[in-house]
Design a protein around this motif. Structure first.
Motif, PDB file in Angstrom:
ATOM      1  N   ALA A  31      -2.276  13.105  -8.376  1.00 18.51           N
ATOM      2  CA  ALA A  31      -1.542  13.984  -9.298  1.00 18.51           C
ATOM      3  C   ALA A  31      -0.417  14.708  -8.572  1.00 18.51           C
ATOM      4  N   LYS A  32       0.632  15.018  -9.331  1.00 20.11           N
ATOM      5  CA  LYS A  32       1.771  15.743  -8.793  1.00 20.11           C
ATOM      6  C   LYS A  32       2.157  16.854  -9.762  1.00 20.11           C
ATOM      7  N   THR A  33       2.279  18.086  -9.270  1.00 20.46           N
ATOM      8  CA  THR A  33       2.630  19.226 -10.103  1.00 20.46           C
ATOM      9  C   THR A  33       4.147  19.391 -10.175  1.00 20.46           C
ATOM     10  N   VAL A  34       4.677  19.506 -11.401  1.00 20.44           N
ATOM     11  CA  VAL A  34       6.115  19.638 -11.614  1.00 20.44           C
ATOM     12  C   VAL A  34       6.362  20.748 -12.643  1.00 20.44           C
ATOM     13  N   SER A  35       7.284  21.651 -12.345  1.00 20.02           N
ATOM     14  CA  SER A  35       7.665  22.692 -13.288  1.00 20.02           C
ATOM     15  C   SER A  35       8.682  22.148 -14.291  1.00 20.02           C
ATOM     16  N   PHE A  36       8.555  22.567 -15.546  1.00 23.35           N
ATOM     17  CA  PHE A  36       9.550  22.174 -16.540  1.00 23.35           C
ATOM     18  C   PHE A  36      10.940  22.660 -16.146  1.00 23.35           C
ATOM     19  N   ALA A  37      10.992  23.765 -15.387  1.00 20.23           N
ATOM     20  CA  ALA A  37      12.280  24.302 -14.950  1.00 20.23           C
ATOM     21  C   ALA A  37      12.996  23.356 -13.993  1.00 20.23           C
ATOM     22  N   GLU A  38      12.251  22.451 -13.366  1.00 18.38           N
ATOM     23  CA  GLU A  38      12.840  21.495 -12.427  1.00 18.38           C
ATOM     24  C   GLU A  38      13.323  20.227 -13.118  1.00 18.38           C
ATOM     25  N   ILE A  39      13.006  20.061 -14.403  1.00 11.96           N
ATOM     26  CA  ILE A  39      13.343  18.835 -15.134  1.00 11.96           C
ATOM     27  C   ILE A  39      14.581  19.090 -15.983  1.00 11.96           C
ATOM     28  N   GLU A  40      15.657  18.430 -15.652  1.00 13.30           N
ATOM     29  CA  GLU A  40      16.921  18.639 -16.374  1.00 13.30           C
ATOM     30  C   GLU A  40      16.885  17.988 -17.748  1.00 13.30           C
ATOM     31  N   LEU A  42      14.063  16.133 -20.094  1.00 10.77           N
ATOM     32  CA  LEU A  42      12.648  15.779 -20.204  1.00 10.77           C
ATOM     33  C   LEU A  42      12.450  14.364 -20.722  1.00 10.77           C
ATOM     34  N   ARG A  43      13.230  13.950 -21.697  1.00 13.88           N
ATOM     35  CA  ARG A  43      13.082  12.598 -22.230  1.00 13.88           C
ATOM     36  C   ARG A  43      13.380  11.547 -21.155  1.00 13.88           C
ATOM     37  N   ALA A  44      14.415  11.801 -20.366  1.00 15.94           N
ATOM     38  CA  ALA A  44      14.751  10.866 -19.290  1.00 15.94           C
ATOM     39  C   ALA A  44      13.640  10.838 -18.243  1.00 15.94           C
ATOM     40  N   PHE A  45      13.080  11.998 -17.943  1.00 16.60           N
ATOM     41  CA  PHE A  45      11.975  12.069 -16.980  1.00 16.60           C
ATOM     42  C   PHE A  45      10.782  11.251 -17.468  1.00 16.60           C
ATOM     43  N   LEU A  46      10.419  11.416 -18.732  1.00 17.71           N
ATOM     44  CA  LEU A  46       9.274  10.695 -19.281  1.00 17.71           C
ATOM     45  C   LEU A  46       9.548   9.202 -19.397  1.00 17.71           C
ATOM     46  N   SER A  47      10.797   8.853 -19.633  1.00 17.22           N
ATOM     47  CA  SER A  47      11.153   7.440 -19.791  1.00 17.22           C
ATOM     48  C   SER A  47      10.981   6.643 -18.505  1.00 17.22           C
ATOM     49  N   GLN A  48      11.051   7.317 -17.360  1.00 10.93           N
ATOM     50  CA  GLN A  48      10.965   6.603 -16.089  1.00 10.93           C
ATOM     51  C   GLN A  48       9.522   6.449 -15.590  1.00 10.93           C
ATOM     52  N   LEU A  49       8.550   6.988 -16.320  1.00 12.38           N
ATOM     53  CA  LEU A  49       7.164   6.849 -15.900  1.00 12.38           C
ATOM     54  C   LEU A  49       6.683   5.412 -16.077  1.00 12.38           C
ATOM     55  N   ASN A  50       5.772   5.005 -15.232  1.00 11.80           N
ATOM     56  CA  ASN A  50       5.212   3.669 -15.313  1.00 11.80           C
ATOM     57  C   ASN A  50       4.123   3.594 -16.371  1.00 11.80           C
ATOM     58  N   ALA A  51       3.728   2.380 -16.719  1.00  8.34           N
ATOM     59  CA  ALA A  51       2.743   2.176 -17.774  1.00  8.34           C
ATOM     60  C   ALA A  51       1.410   2.853 -17.457  1.00  8.34           C
ATOM     61  N   GLY A  52       1.040   2.924 -16.185  1.00  8.42           N
ATOM     62  CA  GLY A  52      -0.234   3.523 -15.817  1.00  8.42           C
ATOM     63  C   GLY A  52      -0.194   5.015 -15.590  1.00  8.42           C
ATOM     64  N   ASP A  53       0.992   5.622 -15.688  1.00  7.58           N
ATOM     65  CA  ASP A  53       1.122   7.068 -15.477  1.00  7.58           C
ATOM     66  C   ASP A  53       0.733   7.831 -16.747  1.00  7.58           C
ATOM     67  N   ASP A  54       0.339   9.076 -16.582  1.00  4.13           N
ATOM     68  CA  ASP A  54       0.133   9.945 -17.731  1.00  4.13           C
ATOM     69  C   ASP A  54       0.568  11.353 -17.361  1.00  4.13           C
ATOM     70  N   ILE A  55       0.546  12.244 -18.337  1.00  2.00           N
ATOM     71  CA  ILE A  55       0.990  13.615 -18.091  1.00  2.00           C
ATOM     72  C   ILE A  55      -0.071  14.603 -18.578  1.00  2.00           C
ATOM     73  N   ALA A  56      -0.183  15.712 -17.861  1.00  2.00           N
ATOM     74  CA  ALA A  56      -1.018  16.831 -18.276  1.00  2.00           C
ATOM     75  C   ALA A  56      -0.084  18.020 -18.481  1.00  2.00           C
ATOM     76  N   VAL A  57      -0.065  18.562 -19.694  1.00  2.00           N
ATOM     77  CA  VAL A  57       0.869  19.620 -20.062  1.00  2.00           C
ATOM     78  C   VAL A  57       0.165  20.970 -20.002  1.00  2.00           C
ATOM     79  N   PHE A  58       0.694  21.877 -19.181  1.00  2.00           N
ATOM     80  CA  PHE A  58       0.158  23.227 -19.064  1.00  2.00           C
ATOM     81  C   PHE A  58       1.175  24.196 -19.661  1.00  2.00           C
ATOM     82  N   GLY A  59       0.841  24.786 -20.793  1.00  2.00           N
ATOM     83  CA  GLY A  59       1.755  25.687 -21.470  1.00  2.00           C
ATOM     84  C   GLY A  59       1.167  26.090 -22.810  1.00  2.00           C
ATOM     85  N   GLY A  60       2.008  26.603 -23.698  1.00  2.00           N
ATOM     86  CA  GLY A  60       1.562  27.022 -25.013  1.00  2.00           C
ATOM     87  C   GLY A  60       1.942  26.029 -26.089  1.00  2.00           C
ATOM     88  N   ASP A  61       1.798  26.462 -27.349  1.00  2.00           N
ATOM     89  CA  ASP A  61       2.127  25.589 -28.476  1.00  2.00           C
ATOM     90  C   ASP A  61       3.588  25.154 -28.436  1.00  2.00           C
TER      91      ASP A  61
END
Length: 218
Positions: A31-40, A42-61
């Motif tokens: 696992a790798k921890t990334v702040s949303f503030a570091e992601i310019e 988000l859609r482009a960031f998610l688009s580059q993930l591999n098929a076996g990757d997943d995300i855990a979202v820590f935040g509110g609604d």
């Protein structure tokens, strides 16, 4: 790889980062921890993930809503969610709380499953726009109260009672508009509206069980 994405502005700020780092330390997968503030972008960031990757979202609604609307078309990867916000209504539907030990136990013992996501189409300057929602779509006094609750964060901080104060203030300002609700081309409701909610989850407004029969998996 699991990307642990946290919103440094959710809830009381530092809690999301602390919980995300704790989760990364205990996760049984790389696992790798990334702040949303570091992601310019988000859609482009998610688009580059591999098929076996997943995300855990820590935040509110609000954080979860941003992620849902940034998911690339055809997204098949798992999305995990941990509540670190003010209201945490969608998490409350699943029994998740800000008790990180209990919620992490649910994370590690549970399994992912498909859920419904709503889509609203609206027009601005005769151009159609689409927006997805994962918990509920509110009309009437509900969005007014949510807007006031968000503003209160800058004055009294992020607290569960923000929604109660915001609702009381909204009651002094709100005027019932006229609503006509059509379903499959037929009018089913028409008249003055106080609050209307199209629900995927049970809770709104920081813990009000407005939609007790809602089922995100139906």
């Amino acid at each position: 790889m699991r990307y642990v994405l946290y919103n440094p502005f959710s809830g009381k700020g530092t809690q999301a980062k602390a919980d995300a780092e704790c989760y990364q330390a205990l996760a049984n997968v790389p696992a790798k921890t990334v702040s949303f503030a570091e992601i310019e972008d988000l859609r482009a960031f998610l688009s580059q993930l591999n098929a076996g990757d997943d995300i855990a979202v820590f935040g509110g609604d609000g954080t979860l809503n941003v992620v849902v609307n940034a998911l690339p078309e055809g997204w098949q990867n798992d999305v995990y969610y941990y509540p670190c916000g003010t209201g945490n209504d969608f998490a409350r539907h699943w029994g998740l709380t800000k008790d990180y030990k209990r919620s992490l136990d649910i994370f590690f013992a549970g399994k992912s499953q498909p859920i419904d996501v709503g889509c609203v189409t609206y027009w601005r300057n005769n151009i159609p726009h689409h927006r997805y929602f994962i918990n509920s779509l509110g009309f009437g006094i509900e969005p007014m109260a949510c807007r006031y609750a968000e503003s209160l964060k800058y004055y009294i901080g992020s607290h569960h009672v923000n929604y109660l104060f915001a609702l009381i203030w909204s009651l002094t300002k709100y005027k019932n508009p006229h609503l006509r609700l059509d379903v499959n081309g037929k009018t089913v409701v028409e008249g003055k509206m106080f609050v209307t909610s199209i629900a995927n989850g049970s809770y709104v407004g920081g813990g009000m069980k407005l939609n007790p029969d809602a089922d995100p998996c139906d």
